[in-house]
Design an enzyme around this catalytic site. Sequence first.
Site, PDB file in Angstrom:
ATOM      1  N   PHE A 149       0.039  -3.575  12.597  1.00 54.50           N
ATOM      2  CA  PHE A 149       0.265  -4.998  12.879  1.00 54.50           C
ATOM      3  C   PHE A 149       0.575  -5.800  11.625  1.00 54.50           C
ATOM      4  O   PHE A 149       1.164  -6.885  11.707  1.00 54.50           O
ATOM      5  CB  PHE A 149      -0.981  -5.595  13.563  1.00 54.50           C
ATOM      6  CG  PHE A 149      -2.077  -5.974  12.606  1.00 54.50           C
ATOM      7  CD1 PHE A 149      -2.059  -7.217  11.970  1.00 54.50           C
ATOM      8  CD2 PHE A 149      -3.093  -5.089  12.284  1.00 54.50           C
ATOM      9  CE1 PHE A 149      -3.048  -7.562  11.055  1.00 54.50           C
ATOM     10  CE2 PHE A 149      -4.085  -5.428  11.381  1.00 54.50           C
ATOM     11  CZ  PHE A 149      -4.060  -6.665  10.759  1.00 54.50           C
ATOM     12  N   GLU A 176       1.048  -3.373  19.113  1.00 53.99           N
ATOM     13  CA  GLU A 176       1.002  -4.182  20.341  1.00 53.99           C
ATOM     14  C   GLU A 176       0.486  -5.594  20.060  1.00 53.99           C
ATOM     15  O   GLU A 176       0.533  -6.463  20.915  1.00 53.99           O
ATOM     16  CB  GLU A 176       0.144  -3.483  21.411  1.00 53.99           C
ATOM     17  CG  GLU A 176      -1.305  -3.215  21.050  1.00 53.99           C
ATOM     18  CD  GLU A 176      -1.517  -1.917  20.260  1.00 53.99           C
ATOM     19  OE1 GLU A 176      -0.714  -1.627  19.340  1.00 53.99           O
ATOM     20  OE2 GLU A 176      -2.518  -1.222  20.547  1.00 53.99           O
ATOM     21  N   SER A 226      -4.101   2.862  10.040  1.00 54.87           N
ATOM     22  CA  SER A 226      -5.414   3.179   9.467  1.00 54.87           C
ATOM     23  C   SER A 226      -5.574   4.695   9.275  1.00 54.87           C
ATOM     24  O   SER A 226      -4.897   5.490   9.939  1.00 54.87           O
ATOM     25  CB  SER A 226      -6.513   2.641  10.383  1.00 54.87           C
ATOM     26  OG  SER A 226      -6.387   3.241  11.654  1.00 54.87           O
ATOM     27  N   CYS A 281      -1.944  -3.573   3.034  1.00 47.18           N
ATOM     28  CA  CYS A 281      -2.427  -2.263   2.576  1.00 47.18           C
ATOM     29  C   CYS A 281      -2.483  -2.215   1.054  1.00 47.18           C
ATOM     30  O   CYS A 281      -3.132  -1.354   0.486  1.00 47.18           O
ATOM     31  CB  CYS A 281      -1.520  -1.163   3.091  1.00 47.18           C
ATOM     32  SG  CYS A 281       0.162  -1.387   2.534  1.00 47.18           S
TER      33      CYS A 281
HETATM   34  P1  NAD Z   1      -4.013   1.051  13.455  1.00 43.54           P
HETATM   35  O1  NAD Z   1      -4.226   2.401  12.879  1.00 43.54           O
HETATM   36  O2  NAD Z   1      -5.052   0.491  14.352  1.00 43.54           O
HETATM   37  O3  NAD Z   1      -2.655   1.035  14.326  1.00 43.54           O
HETATM   38  C1  NAD Z   1      -1.446   1.566  13.818  1.00 43.54           C
HETATM   39  C2  NAD Z   1      -0.601   2.053  14.992  1.00 43.54           C
HETATM   40  O4  NAD Z   1      -1.309   3.092  15.664  1.00 43.54           O
HETATM   41  C3  NAD Z   1      -0.317   0.962  16.023  1.00 43.54           C
HETATM   42  O5  NAD Z   1       1.024   1.091  16.442  1.00 43.54           O
HETATM   43  C4  NAD Z   1      -1.297   1.273  17.148  1.00 43.54           C
HETATM   44  O6  NAD Z   1      -0.793   0.922  18.411  1.00 43.54           O
HETATM   45  C5  NAD Z   1      -1.483   2.773  17.045  1.00 43.54           C
HETATM   46  N1  NAD Z   1      -2.839   3.196  17.434  1.00 43.54           N
HETATM   47  C6  NAD Z   1      -3.997   2.513  17.251  1.00 43.54           C
HETATM   48  N2  NAD Z   1      -5.038   3.214  17.732  1.00 43.54           N
HETATM   49  C7  NAD Z   1      -4.529   4.366  18.233  1.00 43.54           C
HETATM   50  C8  NAD Z   1      -5.113   5.515  18.870  1.00 43.54           C
HETATM   51  N3  NAD Z   1      -6.434   5.606  19.080  1.00 43.54           N
HETATM   52  N4  NAD Z   1      -4.294   6.517  19.231  1.00 43.54           N
HETATM   53  C9  NAD Z   1      -2.974   6.433  19.020  1.00 43.54           C
HETATM   54  N5  NAD Z   1      -2.368   5.380  18.436  1.00 43.54           N
HETATM   55  C10 NAD Z   1      -3.124   4.356  18.040  1.00 43.54           C
HETATM   56  O7  NAD Z   1      -3.709   0.071  12.241  1.00 43.54           O
HETATM   57  P2  NAD Z   1      -3.554  -1.514  12.259  1.00 43.54           P
HETATM   58  O8  NAD Z   1      -4.884  -2.141  12.478  1.00 43.54           O
HETATM   59  O9  NAD Z   1      -2.429  -1.918  13.138  1.00 43.54           O
HETATM   60  O10 NAD Z   1      -3.077  -1.773  10.757  1.00 43.54           O
HETATM   61  C11 NAD Z   1      -3.968  -1.892   9.667  1.00 43.54           C
HETATM   62  C12 NAD Z   1      -4.161  -0.578   8.962  1.00 43.54           C
HETATM   63  O11 NAD Z   1      -2.920  -0.068   8.515  1.00 43.54           O
HETATM   64  C13 NAD Z   1      -5.028  -0.703   7.718  1.00 43.54           C
HETATM   65  O12 NAD Z   1      -5.884   0.405   7.647  1.00 43.54           O
HETATM   66  C14 NAD Z   1      -4.009  -0.686   6.591  1.00 43.54           C
HETATM   67  O13 NAD Z   1      -4.522  -0.265   5.335  1.00 43.54           O
HETATM   68  C15 NAD Z   1      -3.030   0.279   7.125  1.00 43.54           C
HETATM   69  N6  NAD Z   1      -1.733   0.134   6.481  1.00 43.54           N
HETATM   70  C16 NAD Z   1      -1.382   1.060   5.547  1.00 43.54           C
HETATM   71  C17 NAD Z   1      -0.173   0.955   4.885  1.00 43.54           C
HETATM   72  C18 NAD Z   1       0.225   1.962   3.839  1.00 43.54           C
HETATM   73  O14 NAD Z   1       1.336   1.871   3.365  1.00 43.54           O
HETATM   74  N7  NAD Z   1      -0.608   2.913   3.465  1.00 43.54           N
HETATM   75  C19 NAD Z   1       0.690  -0.110   5.187  1.00 43.54           C
HETATM   76  C20 NAD Z   1       0.301  -1.032   6.150  1.00 43.54           C
HETATM   77  C21 NAD Z   1      -0.913  -0.894   6.797  1.00 43.54           C
END
Ligand code: NAD
Length: 498
Positions: A149, A176, A226, A281
């Site tokens: 997000f 989403e 994440s 991030c």
């Molecule tokens: P998230 O992991 O909750 O979601 C990321 C994606 O995975 C979304 O599209 C979501 O719909 C999907 N998702 C979530 N839960 C899922 C599940 N149980 N099974 C399958 N798919 C699932 O992350 P977020 O809260 O949207 O974003 C924040 C996180 O992203 C933080 O941890 C941040 O550090 C990380 N991030 C990392 C970078 C990087 O370059 N390393 C860049 C941006 C964000």
Amino acid sequence: MKTIEHWINGSLTAGASSQTAPVFNPATGQEQARVALGSAADVDTAVTAASTAFETWSESSLTQRTQVMFAFRRLLVDHEEELGRIVSAEHGKTVDDARGEITRGREVVEFACGLGDVLKGSFSDQVSRGIDVHDFRQPLGVVAGITPFNFPAMVPLWMHPIAIATGNTFILKPSERDPSAANFVAELYRKAGLPDGVFNVVHGGKEAVDAILTHPGIEAVSFVGSTPIAKYVHETATAHGKRVQALGGAKNHAVVLPDADIEFAANHIAAGAYGSAGERCMALSVAVAVADAADALVEVLERKTREVKVGPGNAPGTEMGPLVTRAAQERVEGAVATAHAQGATVVVDGRGLKIDGHEEGFFTGPSLLDHVTTRMDAYKEELFGPVLAIVRADSLDQAIGLINANPYGNGTALFTGSGEAARRFQRNVKIGMIGINVPVPVPMSYYSFGGWKDSLIGDSPVHGPEGIRFYTRPKVVTTRWPQPTQQLSVGFDFPTSS
Ligand code: NAD
């Protein structure tokens, strides 16, 4: 209530599932739309469209593909303000911050515009008598991106311009929580002349993700999010024979040495910690103050933290917007309470902030914690909010040891006036992206972006040269054109050059 639909084969579609999820305006706390939650059938429809499009798109010329990228880049410039407002309205970040992420994402399109140069193969003349060798790279097929997000425009832009310019077709599954930017980008691609089916958007959550990870028609998956989900995506998709790049969470440390310009360091650390409400991030969430730097740093940081202007992302003068959801607001405020209970000094307490006219918004003020230790939850967990923890260390080497013991390895920054210290730091620290007097060292698009340890699962960073490598596979061709008069003696031994 508006429903945000999928974009498949060049048009919007409600899809096969009637399930939807709420999309909030974080500044007001109000539900402003519903987003379609894609099913396995919707992913399958997108794969069929993308597979058909691949047959012609992969045969299009390099010139045709880069011309689409040039046109797409122009449209991103022309619509930056509009897209920035779309991002701000669903994410909560300020419009200027959203425009910044669009600019950084656009740089990847610019890299893709120069694909003719970076995709050149190599040629070796006369490796054996009358034999030459050359190599070239070809696209994989249908590839997918699953994105978080916090950068609804930039993170997908790390992926699809390179995937598409190298001849693949793409399915994006955006977060989403702020899904509208993906559909807007799909419209821009259409206006840029991209054929239908080359770029598709399937909205949704776990069901759509699982369908992508297991679909036999998808060759590769790019994930950013994440760490627990990155590990799950990597395991599941590789078990289904796919190429995977999976970027995870972070806990980024800024180290401040006593010889640093403390005012300069505190200014940059406050911006790196509280910009985008800490939902980056590459946000700085820990400041390691070395020896005598500590008291002076805390004093200036306290002032900077109190000066941060919090408000709705679309209000002029706002420096920091709300968090993305009520759950995020509660998690971050809970973390400040836990830090206090575990012995940290709460120098500035951002909890309970109310913004006039936006009392139901998901706001929290910036919080500054001092005397944080590595055993406290505020140090161990990725809080992903505007909370800066100060840890005190005796020496640079102790600071480096602390960073290297942390499970994450995304970014780090050192503030110093010493070249020797900077060199020691950048050589010894186990982190993928390093800033020297630069707080948020996001690499330019012609380098690759990716951390170490739990911040990157597998071995593939995104964009730049690694992006080209990820979305293509090589062929090596060994060629002989025998002269009609040439006498050939063919042996049965393994061929060697002569
Ligand atoms: P998230 O992991 O909750 O979601 C990321 C994606 O995975 C979304 O599209 C979501 O719909 C999907 N998702 C979530 N839960 C899922 C599940 N149980 N099974 C399958 N798919 C699932 O992350 P977020 O809260 O949207 O974003 C924040 C996180 O992203 C933080 O941890 C941040 O550090 C990380 N991030 C990392 C970078 C990087 O370059 N390393 C860049 C941006 C964000």
